[in-house]
Write a protein that holds these residues in place. Sequence first.
Motif, PDB file in Angstrom:
ATOM      1  N   LEU A  27       1.042  -0.761  -0.359  1.00 45.95           N
ATOM      2  CA  LEU A  27      -0.102   0.136   0.239  1.00 45.95           C
ATOM      3  C   LEU A  27       0.926   1.451   0.540  1.00 45.95           C
ATOM      4  O   LEU A  27       2.173   1.247   0.652  1.00 45.95           O
ATOM      5  CB  LEU A  27      -1.042   0.199   1.116  1.00 45.95           C
ATOM      6  N   GLU A  28       0.713   2.497  -0.502  1.00 44.90           N
ATOM      7  CA  GLU A  28       1.395   3.149  -1.334  1.00 44.90           C
ATOM      8  C   GLU A  28       3.068   3.039  -0.683  1.00 44.90           C
ATOM      9  O   GLU A  28       3.491   2.006  -1.234  1.00 44.90           O
ATOM     10  CB  GLU A  28       1.621   4.253  -0.439  1.00 44.90           C
ATOM     11  N   LYS A  29       3.686   3.840   0.100  1.00 47.26           N
ATOM     12  CA  LYS A  29       5.329   3.483   0.382  1.00 47.26           C
ATOM     13  C   LYS A  29       5.109   2.847   1.794  1.00 47.26           C
ATOM     14  O   LYS A  29       5.933   3.168   2.992  1.00 47.26           O
ATOM     15  CB  LYS A  29       5.810   5.389   0.478  1.00 47.26           C
ATOM     16  N   HIS A  30       4.602   2.034   2.156  1.00 51.56           N
ATOM     17  CA  HIS A  30       4.531   1.858   3.496  1.00 51.56           C
ATOM     18  C   HIS A  30       5.152   0.087   3.689  1.00 51.56           C
ATOM     19  O   HIS A  30       4.973  -0.556   4.230  1.00 51.56           O
ATOM     20  CB  HIS A  30       3.066   0.968   3.780  1.00 51.56           C
ATOM     21  N   PHE A  31       6.818   0.331   3.637  1.00 50.13           N
ATOM     22  CA  PHE A  31       7.448  -0.583   3.972  1.00 50.13           C
ATOM     23  C   PHE A  31       7.945  -0.963   4.907  1.00 50.13           C
ATOM     24  O   PHE A  31       8.075  -2.340   4.164  1.00 50.13           O
ATOM     25  CB  PHE A  31       9.015  -0.021   3.063  1.00 50.13           C
ATOM     26  N   ASP A  32       8.395   0.101   5.863  1.00 47.01           N
ATOM     27  CA  ASP A  32       8.238  -0.669   7.802  1.00 47.01           C
ATOM     28  C   ASP A  32       7.565   0.874   8.242  1.00 47.01           C
ATOM     29  O   ASP A  32       7.643   1.608   8.668  1.00 47.01           O
ATOM     30  CB  ASP A  32       9.388  -0.332   7.491  1.00 47.01           C
ATOM     31  N   PRO A  33       6.902  -0.401   8.894  1.00 46.97           N
ATOM     32  CA  PRO A  33       6.555  -1.747   8.728  1.00 46.97           C
ATOM     33  C   PRO A  33       5.579  -1.626   7.249  1.00 46.97           C
ATOM     34  O   PRO A  33       4.580  -0.942   6.761  1.00 46.97           O
ATOM     35  CB  PRO A  33       5.194  -1.761  10.079  1.00 46.97           C
ATOM     36  N   TYR A  34       5.429  -3.002   6.767  1.00 52.84           N
ATOM     37  CA  TYR A  34       5.471  -3.215   5.542  1.00 52.84           C
ATOM     38  C   TYR A  34       3.648  -2.883   6.001  1.00 52.84           C
ATOM     39  O   TYR A  34       3.055  -4.078   7.031  1.00 52.84           O
ATOM     40  CB  TYR A  34       5.376  -4.900   5.486  1.00 52.84           C
ATOM     41  N   VAL A  35       2.734  -2.849   5.241  1.00 52.06           N
ATOM     42  CA  VAL A  35       1.319  -2.600   4.835  1.00 52.06           C
ATOM     43  C   VAL A  35       0.664  -3.530   3.392  1.00 52.06           C
ATOM     44  O   VAL A  35       1.213  -2.265   2.757  1.00 52.06           O
ATOM     45  CB  VAL A  35       0.784  -1.547   5.975  1.00 52.06           C
ATOM     46  N   GLY A  36       0.084  -4.434   2.685  1.00 46.84           N
ATOM     47  CA  GLY A  36      -0.540  -4.230   2.127  1.00 46.84           C
ATOM     48  C   GLY A  36      -1.278  -4.538   1.532  1.00 46.84           C
ATOM     49  O   GLY A  36      -2.907  -4.347   2.872  1.00 46.84           O
ATOM     50  N   ASP A  37      -1.921  -4.269   0.139  1.00 45.87           N
ATOM     51  CA  ASP A  37      -3.687  -4.094   0.210  1.00 45.87           C
ATOM     52  C   ASP A  37      -4.469  -4.729   0.102  1.00 45.87           C
ATOM     53  O   ASP A  37      -5.751  -4.584   0.202  1.00 45.87           O
ATOM     54  CB  ASP A  37      -3.719  -3.075  -0.778  1.00 45.87           C
TER      55      ASP A  37
END
Length: 816
Positions: A271-281
């Motif tokens: 989701l967008e740039k949610h790398f850390d912590p990772y968030v998926g759609d």
Amino acid sequence: MVTWKHKGTESRSRDYGPWPASRIGGWLVAATLFVPLVADGLTAQQEYEIVPRPVVLEPIGGTFTLDDRVRAVLSHAGDTDLRAAAEFWLSRVRAATGLALPIVDDLEPGSPGTVSFVLDDSVGEAGAEAYELRVDSAAVRLSAGTPVGIFYGTQTLRQLLPVETEISLAGTSNAPSSMRPRSAGHGPEASWSIPAVRIEDAPRFEYRGMHLDVGRHLFPVDFIKKYLDLLALYKLNRFHWHLTEDQGWRIEIKKYPRLTEVGAYRKETILEKHFDPYVGDGIPYGGFYTQEEVREVVAYAAERQITVIPEIEMPGHSLAALAAYPELACTEGPFEVRTSWGVSEDVYCPSEATFTFLEDVLTEVLELFPGRYIHIGGDEAPKVRWEASPAAQAVMAREGLANEEELQSYFIRRIERFLLDRGRRLIGWDEILEGGLAPQATVMSWRGTEGGIEAARQGHDVIMTPGSHVYFDHYQGRDRSQEPLAIGGYTPLQKVYAFEPVPADLTREQGEHVLGAQANVWTEYMKTSEHVEYMVFPRLLALAEVVWSPRASRSWPHFLRRLPAQLSRLGALGVNYRIPDVSGLEADRLLLADRVTLTLSAPVAAGEIRYTTDGSEPTAASAIYSDPIDLAISEDGVPVRARVFLPDGRAGPTSTARLTRARLLDPEIVPEGSLVSGLRFEFFEGDFASVQDLDDAVAGVRGEVGGVRLTGSEPREGGFGLRFTGYMRVPEDGVYSFRLTSDDGSRLSIGGGLTVDHDGRHAATDRSGAAALRAGLHTLDATYFDAGGRRALELEVSGPEGGWRVVPAEWLFHRP
């Protein structure tokens, strides 16, 4: 001195295009003098709004009108390729105008009332893509040595016709529905006139490319066709189709069905740039092109004189393939198609099983793509798995390879041999230089131009595609809040237009290895076709002129004058182009007067500039800009905001600048003889996220340097900071603007006040600020940190006399 050369024959100029001296005759002066001087002075009614700009364009009085009496004539009626090139244009004009425009055999080319398509060997001396066009009130004559040249001439004819002719694309059976224009009236009652003109034209470069990544996000075949149509309109001739990635395998390979059954699908997308912590759609995503669809695209491109270059990534960016066939990896897995962006440590293992697999895949790819080149990627391939792999180490021992970089070179060379044996050539990103370049490989230089320079010096062909100028996934505006999500960077239209593909570091002979240039469209953050269009247009038009037009005739002001007509054409074609910024508000301004006359402009044919001076967002009800604005300026500043509103309801990004009356800052009083030339610098080793982190760091090295720049003593890898301190002596009273370019963060303070804040981790971009200074010495404090990857640092100044230059070394001093 100008000389020309075709590949393998006579010399070819990179300044004027591939016209041999025998063709130049009396129009060399026109190419170098007439077009820039006379054409630049044309009125709006006389302008020939063609992109890319022709080598020679000579206006002729009058027009040729298409009506029901006009006939088409072919010089070689039995030449099917000539007929196809002519019909490509005629069929669209017929659909737009309702005119018959029949091809007849009983008239001579050039007869009154005709549009003639003529194969002429003398024009062909200038190259296969060269053409000559003459339009007068009696007839139209388009000549070329080949049907390819005829095709490019018809694209110029298309741009000379009214924008309403674009309705033709909705009227042809083979045009995708997404190509239909928003609106355009048509019919035989309309006036369809072509302005009289004489044009002689040929491309500067043989390779004129656009790329599209479909691995991160997939786009329908209809859109791919639309993309190809737009490339053809602007005379681009290569489509680099990036078909495989960590995030998805997009091409059907019949021998390995799991590539599309498994590798074409990921469980979700970050989701967008949610790398850390990772968030998926949480939304499954995937798809691929069947071989029938690929053949359809390749054929569609060929009709438009475009060669499709497929990219099958190796040895890295291969996680989708490893998810389908884990036995190709150096570890056991399991693997899954990647859901986030970045670089995976899992790559193909250099085993015999892997080479068998890749040769099988490429065998099917070669059957689908008849072009000369196959792109194999070769970029961003970590070696950590190879370092720990007994299988990889065994290959290194067997082949006598000194390190993993040489192992990658072995990998690429082996694939190259496979392609060469089948009459094809390999292209790879500039990482394929590491460990030794494959003998006949072509290098695509993306990490700046350095890789291309090195390859050209080794005698290899090069395609320039540096991230600094032609990465169309970068932001187009400085204010990112005004733009859709992008990967980063800042590449405005003018920067694309300023790109020069042949570096000055190359000799003329080495420069001949630069085949051309390409822009890249990486789609991590582009989920829709509309978003791709927004990122590509109008920047593609600037690229088209860079790779086609003579360097000597390129003119940014002239390009801007031709741009409005092209934006209208793109609008008629239903292209979601980015509306250009309002000019005149590029940066905050300090002024020494209490009033200013502000001039605004925007390169659009239709639409209005609306503005505010109270800090509010311009709306469709705000004041309309029609004449220069007279403003009273205070020390508190006046915020001016403006944007373009189009008749179709779309509005462009808001441009903003604060205009402030400044007081001149008094200089420092420093005892005579207490200063020496240059600045003092301090070097800090460590991982920094902001220049503010340097305040608490301990300097490991101190020294002197001639300016705000990299000192040459920095380590190869990132993780360091620099501080520069001293004085700057300005020669006269006035407002001085400073442009600070850096990768990553930087800040500049002049006279104790923050002048430029360019902090944070980012690619090589610039930011500007200004200070009102009295003549004399002023303190200078600049800080910079590098967080890894590429690095850049430069400080430029523009004084009261105007013009940018690196801050002169003779202005800089420090206490010894």
